[in-house]
Design a protein around this motif. Structure first.
Motif: not given
Length: 758
Positions: A299-304, A314-319, A324-327
């Motif tokens: 969903t994006g590229v992270l800086s340091t 992270l990704h707790s609501t990402y279908g 991750i989302m379901k657990l």
């Protein structure tokens, strides 16, 4: 005496081998404090072009004329490039896959035939993969990993990380089977968008082909069932997935910013193996870019700084990451996940232990890295990279020190979990097949659960612990919780989990991978308690194993009126290697009952157990011994015929006969005797400390003589009821030979015994 002296020489070599000991071969090859040396020799100079061509084509192997591992030479070895983002045809140094048994099926080095080597192209420290696996192995099954120096056609290509292959052998070692559904979760192409993210794509298996690589017999329905359950029947997920292992995987990926994983852009670099409990086991693979070596989340590229402060949710609501989302949508699993996050962070990062480990690993490879010509980084970058970033890759301590600080400051990390203390088992040594009560003191808890199992290969069952005064927990409301369980093995395994509305806690904190144990009152067997009762070496139509295969088997019999555990006993078909197969720790043999072991080379301890050796139909021997190398029973047989067995028909005597009707795990059918007399002689215990007894069924034997290594008579004993006993307190320690004598002075059989003194 010439023949006797020759006999002595042969046996002396065997006894030396018997007492020389064993080590775990793969532990040597992957020992983390070593650097292995591998040289690859191709018979042509354009080997790189050929391997690039193969990589872009069918990814076939290129034949090396020789591969030399720590001085041991292998010929006709398959070598190919591996990897996706880590491979580039313009690079001189690319990841390698060496297949020692490419042509010669039996070729291996210390038990390894597939060697997979990574270059660390995104890792100026050179230690990310080795360090990552070392940390991960504290929480779930993961490959062993260390360093290798590579030369190709005499040219030094530098230091590679070498990770144990995840294959059938790995599954057998960690999950106690290797014949079930097995998938490598890597897409055919990472840029296709067809990633192995466990989305349900319908019942057509072709929809999954580009996302997953099947590594077993066709079983797409099992993987589809997992995806379907995750999407449409979440309450049943625990029956088809080891959720605790999945939570550890996701927690590790998050803490260590391991984004070249299920948690990152391509949802890849893990395996799924379906164990005998019907649950998929997730296995993390390819850690060469962990600790921020790959920065894309999907969903994006992270800086340091973005990686330092990456949310633990992270990704707790990402279908597109349904696991991750379901657990994390389930409150119980979310609190368990957070407990695992805290454990990993506190174990290695809040205290700086990871940095000490990284410094040790860097010191090990320092000189080897300094001498590289094809490195992706300069030697000075290697030296500084533990603290200082190089390009997009952050410095290891800059990333993880700040990440540990960030995580500790998050609201979810600052929630106070319950306490768990004063864990107690009552009675301390419970009666086998009776009940045991487990208690603990837990404060600030709204739920306390006990997880338990009776075999290492079974799943943990969780049950609620109560503070109601009715579960051996003292008075109601006193913060003492209790639960009762049936004691169904010699050694029971358990852990405790407690939570409140804000946080959860495991005890031990690394559960379910670590756990507590207690033992029942089952007695240990002594010589004579357990005997070899029946052996089958040519099974064509008799009983089949759990894989529906007709295999060799060895049946043991308990001569006592009490059940016994078999921990500490071994089976073997080699006198020089008596500890070949350890009988499972929790294997119980009923009173006056039977246990049968499959002798099919599978080497698994799941019931019924499978040895790591086969029986030879042309004639073989079977030894039952203890951990001290003392033989407690043995038998030998000549040619065995289809669907016949060799079995005892006179209780606990040494007499074995040919039986036409096999009786797997039951009393022998002695009405089916084919051959009445099969000679057998045994000395036990062997080695002997104070005495030993020679037992025989050879009717002509009158006396038994004991000889030293020079063939000189030491002493003799008379057979009474087919037994002759020798007392060894006055004998010098060492190897002796015994022979059976007839009335006319001739001898009819010889054997050997080792005398030792404590």
């Amino acid at each position: 005496m010439t023949g006797l002296r020759s006999f002595f020489c042969v046996i002396s070599v065997g006894i030396f081998m018997l007492f020389s000991g064993r080590t775990e071969a793969q532990e040597r090859f992957y020992a983390i404090d070593t650097i292995q040396d591998i040289e690859i020799i191709f018979p042509f100079s354009n080997w790189d072009y050929r391997m690039d061509t193969a990589k872009y084509g069918a990814e076939s192997y290129t034949m090396a004329s020789q591969v030399i591992i720590n001085g041991e030479v292998f010929d006709s070895v398959g070598v190919k490039y591996k990897g996706n983002s880590s491979y580039d045809s313009t690079r001189s140094k690319n990841p390698l896959h060496i297949k020692l048994n490419y042509i010669h099926d039996s070729a291996d080095y210390d038990g390894c035939n597939d060697i997979k080597l990574s270059t660390g192209f995104a890792d100026p420290t050179s230690v990310r993969e080795v360090l990552g696996y070392k940390i991960l192995r504290n929480y779930m099954p993961a490959p062993r990993c260390n360093f290798t120096r590579i030369k190709i056609n005499g040219v030094y290509y530098g230091v590679y990380s070498s990770a144990e292959d995840i294959d059938n052998g790995f599954n057998r070692e960690h999950f106690y089977s290797n014949n079930n559904s097995f998938f490598k979760c890597n897409p055919v192409s990472v840029v296709s968008g067809n990633i192995p993210n466990l989305l349900y794509l319908g019942t057509d298996s072709t929809n999954y082909y580009s996302r997953y690589e099947i590594k077993s017999d066709l079983a797409w329905k099992d993987l589809i069932g997992l995806c379907d359950t995750l999407a449409n029947n979440f309450p049943e997920l625990d029956t088809i997935l080891d959720i605790d292992r999945a939570l550890w995987m996701l927690a590790f990926n998050n803490v260590t910013v391991n984004l070249d994983s299920y948690s990152g852009a391509f949802a890849q670099n893990y395996y799924l193996y379906r164990d005998d409990n019907g649950r998929f086991q997730p296995i993390i693979w390819d850690l060469n870019m962990c600790f921020g070596g790959f920065q894309s989340t999907g969903t994006g590229v992270l800086s340091t700084s973005g990686m330092q402060q990456m949310t633990p949710l992270l990704h707790s609501t990402y279908g597109a990451r349904p696991l991750i989302m379901k657990l994390l949508s389930d409150s119980l699993y979310k609190r368990m996940y957070m407990a695992h996050l805290r454990t990993i962070t506190n174990d290695y990062f809040a205290n700086g232990l990871y940095e000490t480990e990284a410094q040790t690993l860097q010191a090990l490879v320092d000189t080897s890295v300094q001498n590289e010509t094809f490195s992706f980084y300069s030697y000075s970058q290697f030296q500084q990279s533990l603290t200082t970033g190089v390009g997009a890759t952050p410095g290891l301590t800059d990333l993880m020190d700040n990440r540990a600080t960030y995580l500790a400051a998050t609201t979810i990390f600052q929630q106070t979990p319950p306490t768990i203390a004063a864990i107690n088992v009552s009675p301390q040594i419970p009666v086998y097949n009776d009940s045991a009560w487990i208690n603990c003191i837990s404060t600030n808890a709204t739920l306390v659960q006990l997880g338990y199992r009776d075999q290492v290969y079974n799943r943990f069952v969780r049950t609620t612990m109560y503070d109601d005064g009715q579960h051996h927990d003292g008075a109601a409301g006193d913060n003492v919780y209790g639960a009762g369980i049936a004691v169904t093995s010699y050694k029971m395994q358990y852990y405790i989990y407690a939570e409140n509305a804000a946080a959860g806690l495991f005890s031990p904190e690394r559960a379910e991978y670590n756990y507590y144990t207690f033992t029942s009152n089952l007695a240990s067997p002594v010589a004579g308690n357990i005997i070899i009762n029946e052996v089958m070496a040519v099974n064509q139509t008799d009983t089949t194993d759990s894989d529906h295969q007709h295999e060799d088997w060895i049946e043991l019999y308990n001569t006592t009126a009490a059940p016994l555990h078999l921990h500490g006993l071994y089976l073997s078909d080699e006198l020089s290697n008596l500890n070949k197969f350890a009988l499972p720790e929790n294997l119980v043999i009923p009173a006056n009952g039977y246990v049968t072991i499959w002798a099919d080379g599978d080497n698994t301890i799941a019931a019924p157990a499978h040895t790591d050796f086969f029986l030879d139909a042309d004639g073989d021997q079977v030894f039952l011994s203890d951990s001290n190398g003392v033989i407690v029973d043995s038998m030998s047989f000549g040619t065995q015929y289809i669907d016949e067995t060799m079995g005892r028909c006179s209780g606990t005597t040494t007499r074995f006969v040919r039986l036409a009707n096999p009786t797997y795990n039951a009393a022998n059918d002695c009405s089916s005797i084919i051959e009445e007399a099969v000679e057998s002689t045994l000395a036990y215990p062997n080695p002997a400390t104070t005495s030993f007894t020679v037992v025989t069924n050879q009717a002509e034997a009158v006396t038994c003589q004991l000889l030293n290594l020079r063939g000189q008579l030491v002493t003799s004993a008379t057979f009474t009821n087919d037994k002759a006993t020798f007392y060894t307190a006055e004998l010098p320690a060492g190897l002796y030979f015994y022979r059976l004598n007839k009335t006319d002075g001739s001898y009819i059989e010889s054997g050997k015994v080792m005398v030792v003194h404590n």
